[in-house]
Every structure is written in structure tokens, then in C-alpha cells.
Design a protein around this motif. Structure first.
Motif, PDB file in Angstrom:
ATOM      1  N   PHE B 338     172.145  87.295  36.696  1.00  0.00           N
ATOM      2  CA  PHE B 338     170.770  87.379  36.184  1.00  0.00           C
ATOM      3  C   PHE B 338     170.741  87.377  34.650  1.00  0.00           C
ATOM      4  N   PHE B 339     171.732  88.046  34.031  1.00  0.00           N
ATOM      5  CA  PHE B 339     171.543  88.331  32.607  1.00  0.00           C
ATOM      6  C   PHE B 339     172.555  87.700  31.648  1.00  0.00           C
ATOM      7  N   LEU B 340     173.703  87.229  32.144  1.00  0.00           N
ATOM      8  CA  LEU B 340     174.669  86.593  31.236  1.00  0.00           C
ATOM      9  C   LEU B 340     174.288  85.127  31.069  1.00  0.00           C
ATOM     10  N   GLU B 341     173.911  84.746  29.884  1.00  0.00           N
ATOM     11  CA  GLU B 341     173.383  83.396  29.663  1.00  0.00           C
ATOM     12  C   GLU B 341     174.483  82.323  29.760  1.00  0.00           C
ATOM     13  N   ASN B 344     179.664  79.086  31.332  1.00  0.00           N
ATOM     14  CA  ASN B 344     181.125  78.967  31.389  1.00  0.00           C
ATOM     15  C   ASN B 344     181.779  80.330  31.544  1.00  0.00           C
ATOM     16  N   LYS B 345     181.266  81.278  30.763  1.00  0.00           N
ATOM     17  CA  LYS B 345     181.841  82.619  30.830  1.00  0.00           C
ATOM     18  C   LYS B 345     181.616  83.227  32.225  1.00  0.00           C
ATOM     19  N   LEU B 346     180.421  83.003  32.771  1.00  0.00           N
ATOM     20  CA  LEU B 346     180.109  83.537  34.094  1.00  0.00           C
ATOM     21  C   LEU B 346     181.071  82.956  35.135  1.00  0.00           C
ATOM     22  N   ASP B 352     188.190  84.700  37.801  1.00  0.00           N
ATOM     23  CA  ASP B 352     189.182  85.750  37.514  1.00  0.00           C
ATOM     24  C   ASP B 352     189.031  86.941  38.443  1.00  0.00           C
ATOM     25  N   TYR B 353     187.761  87.255  38.711  1.00  0.00           N
ATOM     26  CA  TYR B 353     187.498  88.418  39.555  1.00  0.00           C
ATOM     27  C   TYR B 353     187.888  88.120  41.007  1.00  0.00           C
ATOM     28  N   THR B 354     187.593  86.879  41.441  1.00  0.00           N
ATOM     29  CA  THR B 354     187.936  86.495  42.810  1.00  0.00           C
ATOM     30  C   THR B 354     189.448  86.430  43.010  1.00  0.00           C
ATOM     31  N   SER B 355     190.151  85.887  42.000  1.00  0.00           N
ATOM     32  CA  SER B 355     191.612  85.741  42.123  1.00  0.00           C
ATOM     33  C   SER B 355     192.337  87.060  41.930  1.00  0.00           C
ATOM     34  N   GLY B 356     191.626  88.043  41.389  1.00  0.00           N
ATOM     35  CA  GLY B 356     192.275  89.326  41.135  1.00  0.00           C
ATOM     36  C   GLY B 356     192.786  89.449  39.709  1.00  0.00           C
TER      37      GLY B 356
END
Lengths: 404, 404
Positions: B338-341, B344-346, B352-356
Motif C-alpha cells: 500500500f505505502f512503498l512507492e 523495484n524495491k518492493l 528476499d523475504y520469500t527466499s529467506g
């Protein structure tokens, strides 16, 4: 008691009588067999003598305007009671003694009445509450608000908003012609005033929060197929009963007592209003109820503005009045009780007509002679009601009155 | 199929299962077993993944906002689509292509959104429609009306009129702080505006004449025990969809197209509005629907302004945000959408979060770093919203726009 005596017909197996007495507790508004039916849209009686008003008082739970109350009004105002009081045309009330208590203690009250503008044509019957309200304004010297429910007529009839609003303005002219004091009278169209007043809508919403669909269903007979406008309308007719609906007149005062003169068919709206009032911190409005004005054809129903032969219209010529005056003789006499001011003359006519000394033609002639100048004078006064005068009456503004 | 497979439990004689599948045709709004329930007051889903929005589109009969429509908006405005469009947060629409057809032909439209002011406390979720509406106002350069339904909150909650109205004014400050153009935006409290506008009440009555109790019962689930205020309220939320409710902005024009960005739970009001519109001679409003903003505890329900732990409030300090940011990890990521514009970063965070490769603590830290400045900046802008600015936004007046 035999079945026939109770039901008015012989018993037939598997075939219930047409008007069975309701089983169990039927509530104050239920139509019982042989009883009159009265609500804001329908007045029906099976009796040729018309509605039984004494029974209506019992069923509605109001009080009779008796000799004692009329004497008290005379003492309080120092004025002879209006012929509508002397002759039982205003016959029922709610809390009128409270209004007089307050008045005698120099506490203020205001008058509220109204009209549903369903067409341009108003008849003499429509004037009854206004003639009486003008008298009340004069003798008590109090402010008056008159609601024109053009929104109601838009919701109930096949009219456009502009038509309903146009009728409200036209009818206001006839009302003004009754002689109301412009400095003490505010006439408003709901369609206009809702969009002009900071206080009116707030009271409407307050009332709407405190009345359920079940309640309006019970009081007005609404059904699930009725539009939501009809269902919520009673709150709009209730709101002028509370003084802070008119901040331009009463400021933020919520406790100025309201007195509503109206025909008894409007009572359901104000039973609802009186039920809600204490729950939202307001005083209950008091009421004065009139009987119905009989149609030319007889006393069984209210008159209809849409049937030109059912009454004397405010636009009728002297010639039309003369023709229509040739109506049912009992109706002729009843009309005289509404409009002939002279009590002695009325009593003489009653005696002569009952004894046969007065012929039917003479009675009808008396009526025509009362109505012709009454209508002609009304028409003359209405002619003098300019657009500017209507606009002034219908502008939210301060009114002049003597409250401390 | 066996009974157990169909009903989820073993057959017991004379004991029906708890959630029987409805018999026959159940209508578009019926809650079916296992289906989400969404109306303006309740959002319920049995799925941990939250509401199934694709199913909701089918059930409500709206259309998906697809890549093609988003591209068209980009072409029409010459602006990169808002992240709420890029990420499917505004996911459903009605007649948006018609709005774009008109816009491309230089025909005017206006935006309408609103808020029910149930308390002073607004949270970030409440800003979603306003953040998006501000973007729409900027890229299309169109006027905007914002309805504060203080009358609705008075009717539904245990509030006084003054409390509800006070919340409307307080909430207006947070809305103004989103950056709306004062020359193109009118914010109104129903309680105030009804008593100030010659056009608003007329449209309310028009709508109320054309909707029955049966209809609002079907759409909103009202019962006979509901107050008549609730029953007639839908007309008040419908009326701003028609341009002549705002004569100060649109004169007596009845045909200026309206576009309503809102959360999908408000759609029932506008299904009703779209049903009534052609019958009273007005164009149907178009809609853009958003998903619900998830509560910190998980995606199963809408957030509640009355539970301080269910969301990030606009009054939260940086420290409070840090503590609350320690929420369910899936919610943390959802909040970032919702808030990170930065797309690419999102996407990098997601990978990264999915891969651990990214730890839970790091993800939450990212969220806190996005929310802290967002809330701080909002608070700074809100501080600059003076009483005079609020008054100006809430005064009925001309707005400046480019319509021919």
C-alpha cells in the motif's frame, strides 16, 4: 347472545361473517366491525350520520372539549369563544389545559398547523383549521408556523417536485387571505425550508432515530412495498412541533410549548410526535381537533379537492355557489353551523326548519346568502396577496411576539 | 456425492447441518456457505487469505480493473498509474470506460467520495480512498465533493448530533491534510449541508420516492425494528451522485457524470443509486472499488477505529508505530504494497523475504521506516489545517474547473 345477534347474519358452516369482531387485543387504531376508520388518507364511516366523534375520542385517547374548557379559554383570553368552539366543531383536545396553565403564568406558546398542497384548488372545508388558527393567533397573540407538505404530496401523488412546490405557493395565497398577521406568521414549503434551516433537519433526524418501521406500520399502515420516503415522512410533519426547528424565531430554545389546531385525521402524526418528544428531551405538543367538513353529497366522508361537485371552492362564482347550494338539506344546515356567525339566527333556522315552518328552498337560500359574500370577500382579499407578500410570509425571519 | 462430502458432517436424522447450502436462487447478495459476507457494516471471511475479491466481482456484478483499463487511464492522463492501480488495490469498477470516453471527448465529470465520522480517530486504512482520490483529482483536474455522513453515524451509533458533527469536522482536517486542492474540493457534513442547499433535499426526496422498503431490506438487510432514519438514509448517500445536488458548483446541470472511488463495501449504496438513476432522469455514477486495508492482526477483517491495536492511527507517535510494526509478517508485506512507492524495491523485498534472504525483523523494519515518515508528514500537514481552512473547504461555493 345468539350468533346472529353478535354477527348480524345467520351462521353458515365454513363461511366466516364479513366483518368478524377482531380476536383479542386489537390496539387503539384497529378498525373494528361497524367502527369508523380515520387516518390521514382515509375517512370512512358506515353511518349516514357521519363519523361518531365521541367514539373517536375514546379510541384515539384524546379529551372532549367540554363547556368547562371553553369557559376557561374565554376567561383566559377575555374573548367570546369562536363559533367553532361554541358549536363543537373543534371538539377534542390533548393537553389544552396545560397550554392555558402556562399562558396564565405568562409562559409562551406557539401555534403550528399545515396543509398538504395536492392541487391549486382549495375548498371552504380547507379553510376551517385556518379560520380557527387565525382566531387563536388573534386572541392569544402568539407566533404561528404553517407547514406546506409539498414533499409529502410529491411522495404520495403523481406530481413533479415543481408541481407540488407550485401548489404550496398557490395554496399559501389562500391561507394568507384568511388574514394572518405577517409579523407573527411564518409559512414554509418543506422542499424550500429543509434547505434553508440549520435546525429543521437536525430535528427530523432526531425523530427518525427514535421511531421504528414497526411503529409507523402500526400507526399509518405502511407496508414493505411503500417507498422509503413515505416511511420516513412522519418525522417531517412531527418536527415543527419542536421550537428549535425554527431557530430564526425561537433561537435555540427547545421548550416553547406548541399547540396544533388540525382536523382529527391528522392526529396519528401527533400521537407519534407526543410519544417521541420526551425521549428526545422536548415537550409534547398540545392539540385541538376539528370534525370533518361534510361533502355536499352528505356527511359520510371528507370532501375531495379533486371532485368539483363535492364542495364549494374558493374560486367559485356567485352563480356556481347558488347551484351547488341546492344540496342535501341536512348538509345545508350543517354548513350554516360552520359559517353563520349569529347564534340566535342559527337557532331560529333550526327550529323553523325542524317544525316545517321553513321550507327547504328557504334554508338553501339562507346558505347561499351566507356563502356568496364569504367567498367573494375571500377572493377580494386573495387578489391583494401579491408575490412580494407571499415571499415575505415564506421567508425565514424573526417574528414579533411578547415572550419574556 | 456423499452427504458428508457435501455438508461437511455426518448425517443425523432430524438435525440439519449448520451451514446448509441455500435452496434455489439466492440472489446476488445472499451469503452462501463458505462465501465472504460484505456490506457497509460487516466484512466477514472464513479464509485466512482474506476476502476473495474475484468472487466478489462476480457476485456484485462489477468489472475487474485489468491491464488494458490501466493502460487506457495512463494514455488519457499522460501520467504513470498510481501504485494502487499498478498493484490491484483498486481492483474493480463500474463504467470507468464510459468516464474515459467522455473525458477524451472533453466532457466533464466530477469525483465523489465520503467518510462516516464515527470517532475522532482515523487510521492509515481510512486514507486509502482519499490518497487515491487526490491522485485522480490531480491527473484528471476535476472537481471533487466529499460527504461526511454525520447523520448516518448519529443514526447508527450511540452519539449525540453534536458529537457526530464534531467528528465530521475533525475528520475533515485529516482529509484536507491529504493535499486536496481547495479550489476544486467541497467537503460537507450532511447535518449542515441539508440545511444549506436548495438542491440536495430535492434529490433526496426524489430518490426516496423511487426506492421501496422491500428494496433496502434486500440490499442492506434492514428489518422492521430498524428506525425510519436508517431505512431512508441510503437516499442521502446516493444524492451526491447527481450533479444538481450541488447547484453552487454545477448550477442546474443534471448530467455531469459522477465517478466514485470507494472501498467495495460501499458498493450496495451505489448499486441502489445506479438502479434509481435512469428512473429519475439522471446518469448512473461510475465507480472504482478498492480492496480492504488489512488489520494488523491479519487479513480476515476490515480494521476498526474503535480498536487502537488494530491499525496504525494518524495520531500515533514514531515509537507507537515501531511497536505496532511488529505485526504478522504477511501483514507487514501487505502494508508495504500500500505505502512503498518504489516498485523495484518492493519486488526485491518480496523475493528476499520469500527466499529467506530477508529476515522477519528486517521486513518489519522496512515497514516501520516507510510508515514513520508517512505519518509524521501527515501530522505536519494536519497541523497547518486551520479552522479557517476547514471552514473554507466546507462552505458551499463555486469550484474552479475547466468544463465547457
Amino acid at each position: 347472545m345468539s350468533y346472529k345477534a353478535a354477527m348480524g347474519e345467520d351462521y353458515k358452516a365454513d363461511c366466516p361473517p364479513n366483518n368478524p369482531a377482531p380476536a383479542g387485543d386489537s390496539g387503539p387504531d384497529a378498525t373494528e366491525a361497524e367502527e369508523d376508520f380515520v387516518d390521514p388518507w382515509t375517512v370512512q364511516t358506515s353511518s349516514a350520520k357521519g363519523v361518531d366523534y365521541d367514539k373517536l375520542i375514546v379510541r384515539f385517547g384524546s379529551s372532549k372539549i367540554d363547556k368547562e374548557l371553553i369557559n376557561r379559554i374565554e376567561r383566559a383570553t377575555g374573548q367570546r369563544p369562536h363559533r367553532f368552539l361554541r358549536r363543537g366543531i373543534f371538539f377534542s383536545h390533548r393537553d389544552m389545559n396545560q397550554v392555558l396553565d402556562a399562558y396564565e403564568n405568562k409562559k409562551p406558546f406557539y401555534l403550528y398547523t399545515g396543509r398538504g398542497p395536492s392541487s391549486e384548488a382549495m375548498h371552504v372545508g380547507h379553510l376551517i383549521p385556518f379560520i380557527f388558527t387565525k382566531w387563536l393567533q388573534d386572541v392569544f397573540n402568539v407566533p404561528l408556523v404553517i407547514q406546506m407538505t409539498d414533499d409529502e404530496k410529491y411522495l404520495w401523488k403523481d406530481l413533479t417536485l415543481d408541481q407540488a412546490h407550485g401548489y404550496a405557493v398557490e395554496n399559501a395565497k389562500d391561507i394568507i387571505a384568511c388574514g394572518f398577521d405577517i409579523n407573527k406568521t411564518f409559512i414554509f414549503s418543506d422542499l424550500d425550508y429543509m434547505g434553508m434551516s440549520p435546525g429543521f433537519y437536525r430535528n427530523v433526524v432526531k425523530i427518525q432515530k427514535h421511531v421504528t418501521f414497526n411503529q409507523v406500520k402500526g400507526i399509518f399502515g405502511f407496508t414493505d412495498s411503500d417507498c422509503i420516503g413515505k416511511i420516513s415522512f412522519p418525522a417531517i410533519q412531527a418536527a415543527p412541533s419542536f421550537s428549535n426547528s425554527f431557530p430564526q424565531i425561537f433561537g435555540d430554545k427547545t421548550d416553547v410549548q406548541c399547540l396544533i389546531p388540525c382536523a382529527i385525521d391528522q392526529d396519528p402524526y401527533f400521537r407519534m410526535t407526543r410519544d417521541v418528544a420526551p425521549r428526545i428531551g422536548y415537550p409534547k405538543p398540545a392539540l385541538l381537533h376539528s370534525t370533518f367538513f361534510p361533502a355536499l353529497q352528505g356527511a359520510q366522508t371528507k370532501m375531495s379537492a379533486s371532485d368539483p361537485n363535492s364542495s364549494i371552492f374558493l374560486t367559485d362564482t356567485a352563480k356556481q355557489i347558488k347551484t351547488k347550494g341546492n344540496c342535501d338539506v341536512d348538509v345545508s344546515f350543517m354548513y350554516l353551523t360552520f359559517f353563520l356567525e349569529d347564534d340566535n339566527k342559527l337557532e331560529q333556522i333550526r327550529k323553523d326548519y325542524t317544525s316545517g315552518a321553513m321550507l327547504t328552498g328557504e334554508l338553501k337560500k339562507e346558505l347561499v346568502e351566507v356563502l356568496q359574500p364569504l367567498i367573494a370577500e375571500h377572493q377580494a382579499r386573495r387578489k391583494e396577496v401579491t408575490e412580494e407578500i407571499v415571499k415575505e410570509f415564506m421567508t425565514p425571519r424573526k417574528l414579533s411576539y411578547d415572550f419574556q
